[in-house]
Design a protein around this motif. Structure first.
Motif, PDB file in Angstrom:
ATOM      1  N   THR A   1     -24.561 -54.701 -30.407  1.00 23.85           N
ATOM      2  CA  THR A   1     -24.634 -56.027 -29.783  1.00 23.85           C
ATOM      3  C   THR A   1     -25.760 -56.074 -28.760  1.00 23.85           C
ATOM      4  OG1 THR A   1     -22.272 -56.303 -30.109  1.00 23.85           O
ATOM      5  CG2 THR A   1     -23.299 -57.756 -28.497  1.00 23.85           C
ATOM      6  N   ARG A   2     -26.545 -57.137 -28.825  1.00 27.63           N
ATOM      7  CA  ARG A   2     -27.662 -57.316 -27.883  1.00 27.63           C
ATOM      8  C   ARG A   2     -27.920 -58.814 -27.700  1.00 27.63           C
ATOM      9  NH1 ARG A   2     -33.410 -56.508 -28.852  1.00 27.63           N
ATOM     10  NH2 ARG A   2     -33.272 -58.374 -27.638  1.00 27.63           N
ATOM     11  N   PRO A   3     -28.548 -59.178 -26.571  1.00 24.09           N
ATOM     12  CA  PRO A   3     -28.845 -60.603 -26.381  1.00 24.09           C
ATOM     13  C   PRO A   3     -29.874 -61.066 -27.409  1.00 24.09           C
ATOM     14  CG  PRO A   3     -29.248 -59.325 -24.358  1.00 24.09           C
ATOM     15  CD  PRO A   3     -29.016 -58.349 -25.452  1.00 24.09           C
ATOM     16  N   ALA A   4     -29.696 -62.308 -27.866  1.00 21.45           N
ATOM     17  CA  ALA A   4     -30.652 -62.885 -28.820  1.00 21.45           C
ATOM     18  C   ALA A   4     -30.959 -64.315 -28.387  1.00 21.45           C
ATOM     19  CB  ALA A   4     -30.062 -62.870 -30.220  1.00 21.45           C
ATOM     20  N   PHE A   5     -31.970 -64.898 -28.982  1.00 21.81           N
ATOM     21  CA  PHE A   5     -32.397 -66.262 -28.660  1.00 21.81           C
ATOM     22  C   PHE A   5     -32.499 -66.463 -27.148  1.00 21.81           C
ATOM     23  CE2 PHE A   5     -30.348 -66.620 -32.844  1.00 21.81           C
ATOM     24  CZ  PHE A   5     -31.453 -67.010 -33.566  1.00 21.81           C
ATOM     25  N   GLY A   6     -33.336 -65.625 -26.527  1.00 22.85           N
ATOM     26  CA  GLY A   6     -33.584 -65.772 -25.098  1.00 22.85           C
ATOM     27  C   GLY A   6     -32.367 -65.477 -24.246  1.00 22.85           C
ATOM     28  N   GLY A   7     -31.429 -64.713 -24.781  1.00 18.47           N
ATOM     29  CA  GLY A   7     -30.261 -64.324 -24.000  1.00 18.47           C
ATOM     30  C   GLY A   7     -29.147 -65.360 -24.041  1.00 18.47           C
ATOM     31  N   ASN A   8     -29.341 -66.422 -24.815  1.00 20.58           N
ATOM     32  CA  ASN A   8     -28.331 -67.482 -24.843  1.00 20.58           C
ATOM     33  C   ASN A   8     -27.143 -67.141 -25.732  1.00 20.58           C
ATOM     34  OD1 ASN A   8     -29.663 -69.190 -23.062  1.00 20.58           O
ATOM     35  ND2 ASN A   8     -31.078 -69.782 -24.678  1.00 20.58           N
TER      36      ASN A   8
END
Ligand code: FAD
Length: 406
Positions: free
Chosen positions: A205-212
């Motif tokens: 799991t990791r942030p995606a789409f600018g962390g949104n």
């Protein structure tokens, strides 16, 4: 054993599959489309790319599964520099142990260097059940090309199911090289790891789409499954000096390894005596609310009064008030100090990712609705240019008191 079937009646020899095959297994010969079975990995790219459905791999799934079943164990790469193991290795061992237990697999560490054999005990103390050691003079300086060759040799020999790297400067360049050599996937900068024990899958799991959004990425068709994790995302757990491990000394025929890179000189790191941001117990961070480079000087003054280290959000870095090396957050560093003081910081999710594990957070912001107050243990609503000079005065007059959580 699965194989690739070409329907010669349907094949128009358009060459689409030849272009898509990254293994160079397909070619157009005089007698039509030809497959080199030695090179073919049955990845299915040709099957998907064929516009005429002329290629099929009937029992691809069974082959993929059989292949996956031959991979075992979780490896963590134990990064070292001049014989000192990077703390992130112990953090990965701690998390790796948890995942290994859920999967019913072993946890191992891979240690590459020169004169590093005495560090094996440290790795076993932090939970490695087995250590793969490559100890050779030519491995003295961590050099990505050489290390990637050694690691791919190890992985092809011992077939680990999962390999984890710290997202350090070395890990960020070494892991992609290794993934490319092994023909597998890699998820960078994971913030959460878990496993689907039934399917033997690593949930990355990791942030995606600018962390949104938080994306959970799977690598279901190929092994090993690989991920990098930034330092301080996981805690390192306790060491047990009495713990022992199996040691596998791997001779990767190093004298014959050829690389294109030549290291001429290794420069010592600049050090002005300030504690590295990742290791600092007290961090004072400034945001766009500082207003200017001159305004940011207040952050330095409070850090100095507290014996702390300076950090920043992205805007001060973009404005050139501070170096990128002090940026905290999604595209900066992840830290977990005892005390984090946020001055003129809104508390955007991309920043919070990097500092929310601090033991105690104090925020100064003139907007009572700022998101940073949701994270803060102590919130001061006010103008930092009024509040901070008073804080510094109090600290200097009354002596330093760093609050800690009970
Ligand atoms: P602002 O959002 O402008 O907030 C300034 C705050 O200061 C406001 O809350 C205001 O009320 C307060 N303020 C103003 N004047 C004063 C004063 N005199 N006294 C007290 N308070 C005052 N950001 C990061 O920090 N790190 C990252 O790694 C990062 N990575 C990103 C990656 C991506 C893909 C994207 C899209 C964005 C990323 N960002 C990152 C940017 C992030 O979204 C925010 O824009 C950034 O964190 C905002 O920084 P800030 O809080 O300093 O500024």
């Amino acid at each position: 054993m699965a194989k690739l079937i070409i329907d010669r009646e349907l094949c128009t020899e358009c060459g689409e599959c030849v272009d898509q095959c990254i293994y160079g297994a397909l070619s157009l010969e005089d007698d039509g489309l030809t497959v080199d079975v030695e090179k073919c990995m049955l990845c299915g790219a040709c099957e998907e790319s064929c516009p005429n459905e002329a290629i099929t791999i009937p029992d691809k799934k069974a082959v993929v599964q059989a292949d996956r079943d031959s991979y075992h164990g979780i490896w963590i790469y134990a990064e070292q520099w001049e014989g000192e193991i990077n703390e992130v290795a112990f953090e990965l061992l701690n998390e790796g142990k948890r995942l290994a237990e859920k999967l019913g697999e072993d946890i191992s560490a891979v240690l590459i260097g020169s004169g590093v054999k005495d560090k094996v005990a440290q790795l076993s103390g932090y939970g490695a059940g087995r250590v793969y050691l490559v100890d050779h003079q030519i491995c003295k300086v961590p050099e990505e090309e050489l290390y990637a060759k050694i690691l791919s040799d190890l992985a092809e020999t011992y077939k680990p199911k999962i390999i984890l790297f710290g997202a350090t400067a070395l890990g960020r360049t070494l892991a992609p090289r290794l993934a490319a050599r092994l023909g597998t996937g890699l998820t960078a900068d994971c913030t959460v790891l878990d496993v689907d024990a039934e399917k033997g899958l690593l949930l990355q799991t990791r942030p995606a789409f600018g962390g949104n959004v938080m994306a959970t990425i799977l690598c279901p068709d190929v092994c090993p499954q690989m991920a990098t994790v930034r330092p301080k995302v996981f805690s390192k757990g306790d060491s047990d000096a009495g713990r022992t491990c199996e040691l596998i000394t791997h001779d990767a025929a190093l004298d014959r390894v050829k690389t294109k890179t030549r290291i001429k000189r290794v420069l010592p790191k600049d050090s002005d005596g300030e504690v590295r941001l990742e290791d600092a117990e007290v961090v004072v961070a400034g945001g766009a609310g500082c207003g200017s480079k001159e305004g940011f000087a207040l952050v330095h003054q409070l850090a100095e009064a507290l014996g702390g280290t300076v950090a920043a959000t992205r805007p001060p870095v973009e404005e050139g008030w501070v170096d990128h090396g002090v940026q905290v957050g999604q595209t900066g560093k992840v830290i977990a100090p005892k005390l984090y003081i946020a001055l003129g910081i809104a508390g955007a999710v991309q920043h919070a990712i990097g500092m929310q594990s601090a033991d105690m957070i104090i925020a100064v912001n003139k907007d009572p609705d700022a998101a940073i107050f949701q994270l803060a243990d102590i919130g001061i609503v006010g103008d930092m240019f009024e509040v901070v000079p008073q804080l510094i005065k109090q600290i200097k007059e009354k002596g330093l008191v760093v609050p800690t959580k009970q």
